[in-house]
Scaffold this motif. Structure first.
Motif, short mmCIF file in Angstrom:
data_model
loop_
_atom_site.label_atom_id
_atom_site.label_comp_id
_atom_site.label_asym_id
_atom_site.label_seq_id
_atom_site.Cartn_x
_atom_site.Cartn_y
_atom_site.Cartn_z
N ILE A 127 0.85 -1.18 0.00
CA ILE A 127 0.00 0.00 0.00
C ILE A 127 0.89 1.23 0.00
CG2 ILE A 127 -1.91 -1.16 1.18
CD1 ILE A 127 -1.02 0.26 3.76
N ARG A 128 0.27 2.40 -0.19
CA ARG A 128 1.01 3.65 -0.21
C ARG A 128 0.45 4.62 0.83
NH1 ARG A 128 3.70 0.54 -2.21
NH2 ARG A 128 4.62 0.48 -4.30
N TYR A 129 1.19 5.67 1.06
CA TYR A 129 0.79 6.68 2.04
C TYR A 129 -0.64 7.15 1.79
CZ TYR A 129 0.66 11.25 4.39
OH TYR A 129 0.30 12.33 5.17
N GLU A 130 -0.98 7.37 0.53
CA GLU A 130 -2.31 7.90 0.19
C GLU A 130 -3.42 6.96 0.63
OE1 GLU A 130 0.79 9.87 -1.90
OE2 GLU A 130 0.28 7.72 -1.90
N ASN A 131 -3.14 5.66 0.69
CA ASN A 131 -4.16 4.70 1.13
C ASN A 131 -4.53 4.88 2.60
OD1 ASN A 131 -2.32 2.60 -0.93
ND2 ASN A 131 -4.46 3.04 -1.37
N LEU A 132 -3.63 5.48 3.38
CA LEU A 132 -3.88 5.63 4.82
C LEU A 132 -4.35 7.02 5.22
CD1 LEU A 132 -1.03 3.61 6.60
CD2 LEU A 132 -3.39 2.94 6.14
N VAL A 133 -4.27 7.98 4.32
CA VAL A 133 -4.59 9.36 4.69
C VAL A 133 -5.97 9.50 5.33
CG1 VAL A 133 -5.06 11.67 3.77
CG2 VAL A 133 -2.95 10.49 3.16
N PRO A 134 -7.05 8.96 4.74
CA PRO A 134 -8.35 9.16 5.38
C PRO A 134 -8.44 8.51 6.76
CG PRO A 134 -8.52 7.62 3.53
CD PRO A 134 -7.17 8.25 3.46
N TYR A 135 -7.69 7.45 6.98
CA TYR A 135 -7.72 6.76 8.27
C TYR A 135 -6.84 7.48 9.29
CZ TYR A 135 -9.68 3.52 4.97
OH TYR A 135 -10.45 2.97 3.97
N TYR A 136 -5.75 8.07 8.83
CA TYR A 136 -4.98 8.96 9.71
C TYR A 136 -5.89 10.10 10.19
CZ TYR A 136 -0.18 7.22 8.69
OH TYR A 136 0.98 6.50 8.60
N GLU A 137 -6.62 10.70 9.27
CA GLU A 137 -7.47 11.84 9.62
C GLU A 137 -8.55 11.43 10.63
OE1 GLU A 137 -8.84 13.09 5.80
OE2 GLU A 137 -7.03 14.28 5.36
N GLN A 515 -3.09 2.24 14.23
CA GLN A 515 -4.53 2.49 14.31
C GLN A 515 -5.13 2.83 12.95
OE1 GLN A 515 -4.29 5.30 17.80
NE2 GLN A 515 -5.85 3.91 18.62
N ALA A 516 -4.38 3.56 12.13
CA ALA A 516 -4.86 3.84 10.78
C ALA A 516 -5.03 2.54 9.99
CB ALA A 516 -3.91 4.79 10.07
N LEU A 517 -4.06 1.64 10.09
CA LEU A 517 -4.19 0.34 9.44
C LEU A 517 -5.39 -0.43 9.97
CD1 LEU A 517 -0.45 -0.79 9.39
CD2 LEU A 517 -1.88 -0.45 7.36
N ALA A 518 -5.65 -0.35 11.27
CA ALA A 518 -6.78 -1.06 11.86
C ALA A 518 -8.11 -0.52 11.33
CB ALA A 518 -6.73 -0.95 13.38
N LEU A 519 -8.22 0.80 11.22
CA LEU A 519 -9.45 1.38 10.68
C LEU A 519 -9.65 0.99 9.23
CD1 LEU A 519 -9.11 4.91 12.31
CD2 LEU A 519 -10.77 3.13 12.93
N ARG A 520 -8.55 0.94 8.46
CA ARG A 520 -8.64 0.51 7.06
C ARG A 520 -9.01 -0.97 6.98
NH1 ARG A 520 -5.20 -1.66 3.13
NH2 ARG A 520 -5.64 -0.90 1.00
N ALA A 521 -8.39 -1.80 7.82
CA ALA A 521 -8.69 -3.23 7.81
C ALA A 521 -10.15 -3.49 8.17
CB ALA A 521 -7.77 -3.97 8.77
N ALA A 522 -10.68 -2.72 9.12
CA ALA A 522 -12.09 -2.88 9.48
C ALA A 522 -12.99 -2.62 8.28
CB ALA A 522 -12.44 -1.92 10.62
#
Length: 531
Positions: A127-137, A515-522
Motif C-alpha cells: 500500500i502507499r501513504y495515500e491509502n492511509l490518509v483518510p484513516y490517519y485523519e 490504528q490507521a491500518l486497523a481502521l482501514r482493515a475494518a
C-alpha cells in the motif's frame, strides 16, 4: 479442564490495544456483533502511578514496561537474546502498551512505503501513504491530536484537531538550537489534549506521561475508542488468555480457545477472526496455533511468522544545562521534533534516516540512578543533574532481517503452561552507522541549544517500545504473512492487524499508523462480508 461455554460473534478480535480498540469500534459502529478477548484487565485509577506520591517506585514494579521485570498476572515470559538484546516493553491490558506511552503521534512518510524501490532498503509495502490518509485523519479526530498543521514534510496534513500543548522553556531553547544549525523542526504532534475535547479535560502539565495520566488528557484506546465501541454493542472479555486459533478441515478459522482467570477453557466462535496482539504476542499466538493443516504455525507457509523483528534504532542523548530546565512541567515528549535527517542522503554511510524529538528531562529517580551512585558525592551529583537536563530521543529506521526474530520458548511458560517467547536482535551494519549518525547530530543540537555536557544511553540494550514486522504485509505469499488488506494469505477469514504487519518500520512512533491500518482493515472486513 473442559470447555465450559461456547460464545459466538460475527467478528472475534484478540487484543484490546490500539489496533483492537479501533477495529472493534469501526465494526461495532456498522452493526456487527464483535467480541474482543483481552489477556489483561482495565487499568483503574488506583493503579495509575501518578495518582500516588511514590509514583516512580510503582513505575519500576507493577507498572514496569518490561514484562520480564514486571511479571504481572497477565504476563508471559520474555527472554531477550542476540548481540543487541531488545528490552521488550509491552503491557497486557485494555488499551495495550499505549497505557505506558508518551503520546507522540506521527504519520509515516510517503517514502516509508517504497523504501526498497527508492533506496534499496528493506521491502516495499503493498500500500502507499495515500491509502492511509483518510484513516490517519479519522484517527486524529477520535484520539484528539494536538499540534500544528501545514508541516512541510507531512503531505496532506493541513490541519490538526487541537492546537499544540505548551512547549515550555525547553521547547524555546531547542528551537534556538535548531535555528542556529539551520535545521528544520516542527511542533511535536501529540495524542494529548491542549483543550477540553469530547468529554476529556485538557492536559494539566503534571509531566512524565508514561507513568499514567490521572486526568485522561492523554489519549488511550481505553478512554477514546472503547467507551464508544461498547456503546455500539461490542463485547469485551478481560482476563481471557487465548491459547490457540481454531481452524476447520478446510483451513478456515472458526474462532479461538481461551482460558478465563480461573483456568477454565472456553471457546469463542466467529466467521471472521482478527489478531491484534502486537509484534511479539501475535507471532506467539500464530506459532502456538499448530494443527495438521498448519504444522509450522498458523498462516506460516512462508516461514515468515516471527521473522523480521524491528524495534527501531533508538537511544537517548541527554543534555545538561546550567539553568533549570523545568523538566517536570508539561507533557514529557511535547516540545519540538525534526525529520531533517529522515530520508536517504548519498553523502551518508547508511541508507534511510532518523527522527530527533527534543523533549524535557528525566524524572528524579531515573536521573539519580543514571547519574548519582550512592556515596559521598551522591547529593551534589544529583543536584548537578536534577532539573538541569533535557532529552533528545533518536529513532532510526532498521531494515527487516530474518535473523532478528521472535520464537516460542517452551522452557519458560506462563501461569497456564503456555510457552513464553525468545526475541533475537542484532543491529545491522547499516543500523549501527545510522545510530551513530543520529547520536552525533543530537549531540550537535544539544550544544547548539546551550548544553554544557552531554551523555547518551547508547545501544547496549535496545529500547523495545516499538515491536514491528513479525507477520509482515506483502503481495507475495512466499515472503509475507498478510496481504494489503491485512488478511492472512493462508487463511481466508483471518486478519492480523497490529505492528507485526509492518513491512518496514519507518523512523517514527508507530501507534498512529497501527490504528490507521486497523481502521482501514475494518473497512476491508466490512466490504468482504458484504461482497
Amino acid at each position: 479442564m473442559s470447555n465450559s461455554t461456547v460464545d459466538a460473534a460475527d467478528v472475534l478480535v484478540i487484543g484490546a490495544g490500539a489496533a483492537g480498540a479501533a477495529l472493534t469500534w469501526s465494526l461495532a459502529k456498522r452493526g456487527l456483533k464483535v467480541l474482543c478477548l483481552e489477556q489483561g484487565d482495565w487499568v483503574n485509577d488506583e493503579d495509575i502511578p501518578k495518582n500516588h506520591a511514590d509514583w516512580e517506585v510503582r513505575g519500576r514494579h507493577y507498572w514496569n514496561p518490561s514484562p520480564g521485570k514486571r511479571r504481572g498476572p497477565a504476563d508471559y515470559p520474555v527472554t531477550n537474546l542476540g548481540d543487541n538484546p531488545v528490552d521488550v516493553y509491552m503491557y497486557s491490558s485494555v488499551g495495550g502498551s499505549a497505557i505506558g506511552y508518551g503520546g507522540h503521534f506521527w504519520r509515516f512518510q510517503p517514502s516509508d512505503f517504497v523504501a526498497k524501490t527508492q533506496d534499496g532498503f528493506g521491502v516495499d509495502w503493498p500500500i502507499r501513504y495515500e491509502n492511509l490518509v483518510p484513516y490517519y485523519e479519522l484517527n486524529e479526530k477520535m484520539m484528539g491530536v494536538s499540534g500544528v498543521g501545514g508541516d512541510p514534510v507531512s503531505p496532506g496534513r493541513h490541519g490538526v484537531a487541537l492546537p499544540p500543548v505548551p512547549i515550555g522553556q525547553m521547547g524555546d531553547r531547542w528551537i534556538e538550537g535548531f535555528d542556529r544549525l539551520g535545521w528544520y523542526y516542527w511542533a511535536q504532534s501529540q495524542a494529548i489534549l491542549s483543550r477540553d475535547y469530547k468529554g476529556r479535560p485538557a492536559c494539566a502539565n503534571r509531566g512524565f506521561c508514561a507513568f499514567g495520566c490521572p486526568s485522561g488528557a492523554l489519549a488511550l484506546p481505553s478512554n477514546t475508542y472503547w467507551p464508544e465501541a461498547l456503546s455500539y454493542g461490542a463485547r469485551l472479555k478481560q482476563k481471557s488468555r487465548v491459547r490457540e486459533i481454531v481452524v476447520d478441515a478446510t483451513g478456515r478459522a472458526t474462532g479461538a480457545r481461551y482460558y478465563d482467570e480461573d483456568g477454565q477453557v472456553h471457546e469463542a466462535r466467529a466467521t471472521t477472526v482478527v489478531i491484534c496482539g502486537n509484534g511479539v504476542g501475535t507471532p506467539r499466538l500464530l506459532l502456538m496455533s499448530k494443527s495438521s493443516k498448519f504444522p509450522d504455525g498458523l498462516a506460516n507457509s512462508s516461514g515468515q511468522v516471527g521473522k523480521n523483528f524491528m524495534p527501531h534504532v533508538q537511544t537517548m542523548v541527554i543534555a545538561r544545562f546550567e539553568e533549570p530546565t523545568d523538566a517536570d512541567q508539561g507533557a514529557w515528549g511535547a516540545t519540538v521534533a525534526s525529520r531533517h535527517f529522515y530520508e536517504t542522503d548519498p553523502a551518508n554511510d547508511h541508507k534511510r534516516g532518523f527522527t530527533m524529538a527534543a523533549m524535557r528531562g528525566y524524572s528524579p529517580l531515573n536521573t539519580a540512578l543514571a547519574t548519582a551512585p550512592w556515596g559521598i558525592d551522591h547529593h551534589s551529583t544529583l543536584e548537578h543533574h536534577l532539573n538541569h537536563e533535557a532529552t533528545i530521543w533518536v529513532c532510526g529506521d532498521d531494515a527487516p532481517e530474518e535473523h532478528n526474530r521472535v520464537e516460542l520458548d517452551t522452557e519458560n511458560v506462563d501461569a497456564f503452561g503456555l510457552p513464553g517467547v525468545k526475541t533475537y536482535y542484532t543491529l545491522s551494519e547499516n543500523s549501527k552507522r545510522l545510530g551513530a549518525h543520529g547520536v552525533r547530530r543530537a549531540t550537535e543540537l544539544a550544544y547548539a541549544a546551550g548544553a554544557d555536557s552531554v551523555r547518551t544511553t547508547g545501544f547496549d540494550s535496545i529500547l523495545g517500545w516499538h515491536l514491528l514486522g513479525t507477520a509482515r504485509m506483502g503481495s507475495d505469499p512466499a515472503n509475507s504473512v498478510v496481504n494489503a488488506d491485512n488478511r492472512a494469505h493462508d487463511v481466508p477469514n483471518l486478519y492480523i492487524v497490529d505492528g507485526s504487519s509492518f513491512a518496514t518500520g519507518g523512523a517514527v512512533n508507530p501507534t498512529h499508523t497501527i490504528q490507521a491500518l486497523a481502521l482501514r482493515a475494518a473497512e476491508k472486513i466490512w466490504e468482504a462480508r458484504n461482497s
